[in-house]
Write an enzyme that holds these catalytic residues in place. Structure first.
Site, PDB file in Angstrom:
ATOM      1  N   GLU A   1      -8.109  -4.740   6.134  1.00 52.26           N
ATOM      2  CA  GLU A   1      -7.905  -5.781   7.130  1.00 52.26           C
ATOM      3  C   GLU A   1      -8.477  -5.276   8.443  1.00 52.26           C
ATOM      4  OE1 GLU A   1      -3.780  -8.071   5.819  1.00 52.26           O
ATOM      5  OE2 GLU A   1      -3.721  -6.511   7.360  1.00 52.26           O
TER       6      GLU A   1
ATOM      7  N   TYR B   1      -5.829  -6.727  13.868  1.00 55.68           N
ATOM      8  CA  TYR B   1      -5.286  -8.016  14.305  1.00 55.68           C
ATOM      9  C   TYR B   1      -5.447  -8.214  15.818  1.00 55.68           C
ATOM     10  CZ  TYR B   1      -2.508  -8.228   9.905  1.00 55.68           C
ATOM     11  OH  TYR B   1      -2.090  -8.280   8.607  1.00 55.68           O
TER      12      TYR B   1
ATOM     13  N   GLU C   1      -7.212   0.202   7.121  1.00 55.49           N
ATOM     14  CA  GLU C   1      -6.913  -1.030   7.848  1.00 55.49           C
ATOM     15  C   GLU C   1      -6.766  -0.840   9.360  1.00 55.49           C
ATOM     16  OE1 GLU C   1      -4.570  -3.972   4.980  1.00 55.49           O
ATOM     17  OE2 GLU C   1      -3.297  -2.328   5.664  1.00 55.49           O
ATOM     18  N   HIS C   2      -7.299  -1.832  10.101  1.00 48.44           N
ATOM     19  CA  HIS C   2      -6.941  -2.134  11.496  1.00 48.44           C
ATOM     20  C   HIS C   2      -7.510  -1.183  12.537  1.00 48.44           C
ATOM     21  CE1 HIS C   2      -3.037  -3.655   9.374  1.00 48.44           C
ATOM     22  NE2 HIS C   2      -4.011  -4.538   9.259  1.00 48.44           N
TER      23      HIS C   2
ATOM     24  N   GLY D   1       6.897 -14.165  -3.937  1.00 48.71           N
ATOM     25  CA  GLY D   1       6.415 -14.178  -2.560  1.00 48.71           C
ATOM     26  C   GLY D   1       5.163 -13.331  -2.413  1.00 48.71           C
TER      27      GLY D   1
ATOM     28  N   GLN E   1       0.827  -1.196   0.000  1.00 47.73           N
ATOM     29  CA  GLN E   1       0.000   0.000   0.000  1.00 47.73           C
ATOM     30  C   GLN E   1       0.873   1.262   0.000  1.00 47.73           C
ATOM     31  OE1 GLN E   1      -0.358  -2.627   2.064  1.00 47.73           O
ATOM     32  NE2 GLN E   1      -2.497  -3.255   2.169  1.00 47.73           N
TER      33      GLN E   1
ATOM     34  N   ALA F   1      -1.304   0.971  12.756  1.00 48.50           N
ATOM     35  CA  ALA F   1      -0.202   0.025  12.614  1.00 48.50           C
ATOM     36  C   ALA F   1      -0.483  -1.288  13.334  1.00 48.50           C
ATOM     37  CB  ALA F   1       1.093   0.640  13.124  1.00 48.50           C
TER      38      ALA F   1
END
Length: 846
Positions: A743, A746, A721-722, A438, A417, A689
């Site tokens: 996302e 987490y 995200e997050h 990968g 990103q 983060a």
């Protein structure tokens, strides 16, 4: 930073034994002007060695920097002072070569003393200069560590009288224009020629104006008007930084003509007499206009100038060009949370045999008006060797306005990103995967031509806008296209593709270029139903650099706001900028452009930037990094309750990124709040983060990523995200999103921590229950609940079930089985299960 090894620490301690146990200040009779004043620095080694420690009068405390040469320490004396002596009381980590500089505004610096070969201890420097800000600019360190000062002391005197208003006429002989002229014998220039026998006169109507260009911004204190018989009864004296946006310095009503002088206070490059009511049946007629400068003692902020120490301008004949790229890449390759910021600017021409590897916080751009003006026969490369072939953390870098003929046929741009690929002509193919294929998690292309085939390979998702491609090989989960010639057809029911023929509204990012030897910023025009690239037609406006305050490391928010108040735009050069107050953008059509991922950090809980509810502001190319004290909103576009229609000239934010935590503690309730109508959000990554420093459920708390309250807002390329609550919360009507990647956090400790209103988990993308119309295409949300893999999130998306809501091509994914989704949108869509990262999809809702 890393702790020093025990051996080095002991050596440093041994060296300190030779120093006095106390560190007396210089033997000057007067107290330091600097003591207790506001101090800032390019970096701080840790919280115990803050900049304020260098001016606290305590010789047992100190400031120390990160361990690189390009560091600085700065003190704001609070007002203009005559500086006669500067004393630097070094700790063992001292500067071998450095400069002491002074500035009136914290931006333009003058050397007071250059020191080479210092041996540390106490350096007492006799100097002479006037200014408000004094700094030590490090050139070379004497040790492997940073720079460290027990005390930085500035001596001199303050006060004194301000300079008087000058008697010289700053307008005489300067270029002049007018709304009209009576005839060829009464031109605008005649009012500024110093001849009282010639005059300007206008047509016989209201309003009329006469304007002069002083050549540079001036501090204005008096204007003299010498009227002919056809005088102005009501008029305004105005000033402007750019000749477009005007500030009224004096309003005059009931004037009777003749000769009159008016004291004014303000600054600007352009001065205008705006007549609103004539005193006779004829037009307006002036024998002479004189403009006097220098009265307030606060000089106006100059536009233009050099681009600062972190911009590297090259041409095809630059010696050791490859080495320049290699040196920056070596420093930035793995510097994910470092303070280095760099911009390479390539003058038009052909560059042969170059491989420009692009690391963190590094941008490469051509300086032509068109991409094909700057041609690289070689490569612009992003790979993931630093992270063992994993490209999922290749953030914060960019390439723009170039033509690339890859050395082996395919250029490699394996990014994650916040790594835009804009306005590029690839005369070959483009590989978006790292060497070895990968993991990769990008990405964004806009306004680009790729003559060959684009190979995403291992890229999880990607958005491409207003471009052309020779082909597209594959996709993993979510590949979305709008306005792209050569894009694959939509197949989301069985594959990864969502394709729109056009982009409803777009406006390309402003960019710096060279017009001959003169820097300008090109501001592209808005397009509707756009398809393929905007060049070489290049509809838009070119702004000269002297209409921009060129912001350099060390500039203060006070100076930045003063520049905006003068009517200047902002060009942030690469660097990290601490803000002790909010940057306020209040003028329509202001451009705020960053180079080299310039980074804004709000201190003490202030918001970083507010944009008023005005037309056509362009925000582009910078990163906002939350500070350790909670900010309410890092970026706010439009005042609360804003309601104006900006459809003809919308505000846009492009490549504007937000980070909370990672580089250190960060807190912000909201990342971005959009209150204005018609805003274009084109490529943003708002990131709480999940790794780095200062990371934890409460350590870097940030409840909301994007909140949209304005109507008719369009997001193209939205990465969020997050966040602790909703990543996106959309309350405005008729909103549209093309591509969304998310996302969930987490680190949610358990299901209870994210349960609300009887629902487990906050939706990644929430449209408020009150909204009647909303549409979105190509949306994906992933969960990776590492703290509690047993969490089952109710859904990825939550929207009202009304006829005006249309959601196309949505998916949710459990990453490796760490948490699951019960549904995709509301209570529709199959649950995820297992560890195989198989998407659960809904192609249309409701």
């Amino acid at each position: 930073m890393r702790l020093r090894s025990l051996g080095v620490a002991l050596a440093a301690a041994a060296a300190l034994i030779a120093l006095p146990t106390t560190h007396p200040p210089a033997a000057a009779a007067e107290p330091p002007l600097s003591q207790g004043k506001s101090a800032t620095a390019s970096s701080e080694e840790n919280a115990g060695t803050a900049a304020a420690k260098g001016v606290d009068g305590d010789t047992g405390t100190r400031w120390s920097s990160a361990a690189t040469d390009d560091q600085w320490f700065q003190v704001d004396l609070g007002g203009t002072a005559s500086v006669t002596q500067v004393v630097l009381n070094w700790e063992a980590a001292y500067g071998k070569d450095y400069k002491v500089q002074i500035s009136k505004d914290g931006s333009a610096w003058t050397d007071l003393k250059s020191v080479t070969g210092s041996d540390g201890g106490v350096d007492t420097l006799d100097v002479s200069g006037q200014g408000r800000y004094v700094r030590m600019l490090g050139v070379h360190r004497a040790t492997p560590w940073g720079y460290s000062l027990w005390e930085f002391q500035v001596f001199g005197s303050t006060g004194g009288t301000q300079p008087a208003c000058g008697s010289a006429n700053a307008a005489q002989g300067r270029p002049a224009t007018a709304s009209s002229t009576e005839n060829a014998g009464t031109p605008a220039s005649a009012a500024f020629d110093g001849n009282t026998g010639t005059r300007w006169s206008s047509q016989a109507s209201d309003p009329q104006w006469l304007q002069v260009d002083l050549g540079a911004a001036k501090d204005l204190c008096k204007v003299d008007l010498d009227w002919e018989a056809a005088y102005g009864k009501n008029f305004q004296i105005q000033a402007s930084a750019d000749g477009q946006s005007w500030n009224t310095l004096k309003s005059v009503t009931g004037a009777t003509g003749g000769t009159a002088s008016y004291d004014v206070s303000g600054s600007g490059r352009y001065v205008r007499i705006l007549g609103t009511a004539r005193g006779t049946g004829y037009g307006y007629s002036l024998w002479e206009v004189a403009v006097h400068t220098g009265g307030t003692g606060t000089p106006p902020i100059e536009g233009g100038g050099d681009l600062g120490p972190n911009v590297i301008v090259v041409d095809p004949s630059t010696p050791n060009l490859q080495q320049k790229f290699d040196d920056v890449f070596k420093q930035q390759e793995s510097s994910q949370f470092g303070t280095g910021r760099y911009q390479f600017l390539l003058k038009p021409g052909t560059y042969n045999g170059i491989n420009a590897q692009i690391g963190f916080y590094t941008s490469i751009s051509g300086l032509g008006l068109n991409p094909d003006d700057t041609r690289i026969n070689g490569d612009v490369t992003v790979d993931a060797g630093w992270f063992n072939g994993n490209a999922t953390q290749n953030f914060w870098r960019s390439a723009e306005n170039l033509a690339i003929r890859p050395s082996n046929g395919d250029d490699r741009w394996a990014v994650a990103q916040a790594a835009p690929f804009r306005r590029i002509h690839v005369q070959g193919g483009l590989n978006l995967a790292p060497n070895g294929y990968g993991w990769a998690s990008g990405g964004y292309i806009a306004d680009s031509k790729i003559d060959g085939t684009v190979g995403p390979y291992s890229q999880q998702q990607w958005y491409t806008r207003d471009s052309s491609v020779g082909g597209w090989t594959n996709g993993v989960w979510n590949m979305t296209f709008s306005g792209v010639q050569g894009a694959p057809a939509t197949n989301f029911d069985s594959g990864p593709y969502t394709t729109l023929d056009t982009t409803p509204v777009s406006r390309e990012k402003p960019f710096l270029y060279l017009d001959g030897s003169t820097y300008k910023v090109f501001v592209p025009a808005k397009r509707t139903n756009a398809r393929v690239v905007s060049w070489p037609a290049n509809a838009g406006t070119a702004l000269p650099l002297d209409q921009f305050y060129v912001v350099k490391p060390g500039a203060t928010a006070t100076t930045i706001n003063a520049a905006l108040a003068q009517g200047l735009n902002l060009l942030f050069t690469p660097g990290v900028y601490h803000l002790d107050r909010t940057i306020d953008v209040t003028r329509a059509n202001t451009v705020v452009l960053g180079l080299g991922l310039a980074t804004l950090i709000p201190d003490n809980g202030v918001d970083a930037m507010h944009v008023a509810d005005v037309d056509g502001v362009k925000l582009a190319g910078f990163l906002i990094d939350a500070g350790p004290v909670n900010s309410d909103t890092l970026l706010r576009i439009g005042d609360p309750g804003a309601g104006a229609d900006h459809s003809a000239n919308p505000t846009s934010m492009q490549d504007v990124f937000v980070r909370i935590g990672g580089a250190g503690p960060g807190l912000a309730t909201n990342s971005v709040v959009v209150n204005s109508n018609n805003v274009i959000i084109d490529h943003t990554w708002l990131w709480r983060a999940d790794h780095g420093s200062g990371v934890g459920w409460d350590a870097n708390r940030a409840d909301y990523g994007l909140r949209v309250n304005g109507n008719d807002v369009l997001a193209t390329g939205l990465f969020v995200e997050h966040f602790n609550k909703y990543d996106v919360y959309w309350s405005g009507e008729r909103g549209r999103t093309i591509f969304f990647q998310n996302e969930k956090a987490y680190d949610a400790p358990n299901a209870a921590a994210i349960t609300h209103d009887g629902i487990v988990g906050y939706a990644a993308y929430k449209v408020a229950d009150t909204v009647g119309s909303h549409e979105a295409w190509g949306l994906g949300s992933y969960c990776n609940y590492t703290s509690d893999p047993l969490i089952v999130q109710a859904h990825g998306f939550q929207v009202p079930t009304t006829a005006g809501i249309r959601m196309h091509d949505l998916l949710v994914i459990s990453l490796g089985g760490k948490g699951q989704y019960a549904h995709v949108v509301n209570s529709t869509g199959a649950a995820t299960s297992g560890t195989d990262t198989v998407p659960s999809k809904v192609t249309s809702f409701p």
